[in-house]
Design a protein around this motif. Structure first.
Motif, PDB file in Angstrom:
ATOM      1  N   PRO A  30       0.840  -1.201   0.000  1.00 22.80           N
ATOM      2  CA  PRO A  30       0.000   0.000   0.000  1.00 22.80           C
ATOM      3  C   PRO A  30       0.874   1.250   0.000  1.00 22.80           C
ATOM      4  O   PRO A  30       2.108   1.157  -0.010  1.00 22.80           O
ATOM      5  N   ASN A  31       0.264   2.414   0.018  1.00 23.33           N
ATOM      6  CA  ASN A  31       1.034   3.649   0.176  1.00 23.33           C
ATOM      7  C   ASN A  31       0.310   4.614   1.103  1.00 23.33           C
ATOM      8  O   ASN A  31      -0.854   4.418   1.444  1.00 23.33           O
ATOM      9  N   LEU A  83       6.965  -7.825 -10.168  1.00 20.71           N
ATOM     10  CA  LEU A  83       6.789  -6.379 -10.308  1.00 20.71           C
ATOM     11  C   LEU A  83       6.701  -5.657  -8.966  1.00 20.71           C
ATOM     12  O   LEU A  83       6.621  -4.434  -8.932  1.00 20.71           O
ATOM     13  N   MET A  84       6.728  -6.404  -7.872  1.00 18.11           N
ATOM     14  CA  MET A  84       6.488  -5.792  -6.570  1.00 18.11           C
ATOM     15  C   MET A  84       7.544  -4.753  -6.204  1.00 18.11           C
ATOM     16  O   MET A  84       7.222  -3.713  -5.616  1.00 18.11           O
ATOM     17  N   SER A 118       8.769   1.578  -5.806  1.00 14.08           N
ATOM     18  CA  SER A 118       9.292   2.868  -6.264  1.00 14.08           C
ATOM     19  C   SER A 118       8.232   3.729  -6.927  1.00 14.08           C
ATOM     20  O   SER A 118       8.256   4.962  -6.796  1.00 14.08           O
ATOM     21  N   VAL A 119       7.283   3.113  -7.650  1.00 17.84           N
ATOM     22  CA  VAL A 119       6.326   3.919  -8.407  1.00 17.84           C
ATOM     23  C   VAL A 119       5.127   4.371  -7.575  1.00 17.84           C
ATOM     24  O   VAL A 119       4.500   5.385  -7.896  1.00 17.84           O
ATOM     25  N   SER A 120       4.811   3.659  -6.492  1.00 16.66           N
ATOM     26  CA  SER A 120       3.682   4.097  -5.663  1.00 16.66           C
ATOM     27  C   SER A 120       3.960   4.044  -4.174  1.00 16.66           C
ATOM     28  O   SER A 120       3.545   4.933  -3.435  1.00 16.66           O
ATOM     29  N   LYS A 150      15.010   3.964  -9.668  1.00 13.21           N
ATOM     30  CA  LYS A 150      15.849   2.770  -9.826  1.00 13.21           C
ATOM     31  C   LYS A 150      16.567   2.453  -8.517  1.00 13.21           C
ATOM     32  O   LYS A 150      16.656   1.281  -8.105  1.00 13.21           O
ATOM     33  N   ALA A 151      17.079   3.487  -7.839  1.00 13.11           N
ATOM     34  CA  ALA A 151      17.743   3.280  -6.553  1.00 13.11           C
ATOM     35  C   ALA A 151      16.759   2.728  -5.524  1.00 13.11           C
ATOM     36  O   ALA A 151      17.103   1.849  -4.720  1.00 13.11           O
ATOM     37  N   CYS A 152      15.528   3.214  -5.560  1.00 10.11           N
ATOM     38  CA  CYS A 152      14.488   2.745  -4.647  1.00 10.11           C
ATOM     39  C   CYS A 152      14.167   1.277  -4.899  1.00 10.11           C
ATOM     40  O   CYS A 152      14.067   0.478  -3.973  1.00 10.11           O
TER      41      CYS A 152
END
Length: 275
Positions: free
Chosen positions: A127-128, A171-172, A177-179, A264-266
């Motif tokens: 989640p975020n 994809l996790m 990083s994206v959300s 990418k670092a995340c």
């Protein structure tokens, strides 16, 4: 994934931090699960007292009680405490319970191994923090022991504080990083825009409102129009206008590349947490 339904029982949170509380609050306020059917554990008695008084859910300082009394468990502790918590509750967890995790880097295989490699129903989620205002997005990956009905039950729970999407486990880390982590980048962007507006004479509180509303509205346009972000950007950029000049500077300073490098670092850091 088979289609037997084993949902039901109380929902238990192990860990009662901000994310767990945001999730619980959305679930209760959305009428998805009654407060009387939710339990939360934490090492802080002060935190438990606050949650009990404000939300009316059951509380305990004993993680084992959650494992014994709840049909669905959400492990809401930091990744570095997973081994300790799982070791503590594993003897009391059965194959009929659903275990939901929210920590980065904790793979389904490693989680099953820590529990003793039994046929447990484990669902990995990410989640975020916008869950705190009912606008979260949660990635969901079930293991092969979770039934179709159980997955839908969990997604209904997650719907109490936003939306969810089922993804492949590969994809996790990208989701982190994206959300999962990206609200921090967005907050920095809002802060920077507000700082610039303050430098141009706008009162700070007003600058934050203008910047935050612009970001929220822009995101809403992406989601609701279905247009490519570049197309929406072009709609704002008039020839020889103010916006294209700002875009030129952002491109010159490497905004896109910097964001991609940061993500990418995340992602790499998320992968390393599981090792």
């Amino acid at each position: 994934m088979n289609n037997t339904n084993n949902t039901g029982g109380k929902l238990g949170f192990i860990g009662a931090g901000n994310m767990a509380t945001a999730m619980m609050s959305g679930i209760v306020s959305g009428g998805i699960i009654n407060a009387n059917d939710i339990m939360m554990s934490d090492i802080s008695e002060e935190r438990l007292s606050f949650i009990s008084e404000r939300y009316g859910v059951g509380t305990t300082s004993d993680n084992k009680t959650i494992a014994k009394e709840c049909g669905t468990l959400i492990l809401a502790v930091k990744p570095q405490y997973y081994t300790q918590v799982i070791t503590e509750i594993a003897p009391f967890v059965t194959n009929e319970q659903i275990i939901i995790t929210i920590a980065p880097g904790q793979t389904l295989a490693s989680l099953a191994e820590r529990f003793g490699s039994r046929q447990l129903k484990i669902i990995r989620t990410m989640p975020n923090t916008p869950a705190m205002v009912g606008a979260g997005i949660t990635a969901v990956t079930p293991n092969e022991n979770v039934t179709i009905e159980e997955l839908e039950y969990v997604r209904k729970i997650l719907g109490g504080f936003g939306i969810s999407e089922v993804i492949g486990e590969n994809l996790m880390d990208a989701v982190v990083s994206v959300s999962g982590s990206s609200p921090a980048y967005v907050f920095m962007f809002i802060e920077a825009m507000a700082d610039a507006a303050v430098a141009d004479g706008m009162p700070r509180a007003q600058a934050y409102r203008f910047a935050a509303q612009a970001v929220m509205g822009s995101a809403k346009m992406v989601l609701e129009t279905g247009k490519h972000p570049a197309e929406l950007k072009d709609m704002v950029c008039s020839p020889a206008g103010t916006t294209i000049e700002a875009v030129r500077v952002l491109e010159e300073k490497g905004l896109r590349g910097t964001v991609m490098d940061a993500m990418k670092a995340c992602t790499d850091r998320s992968r390393s947490l599981g090792k």
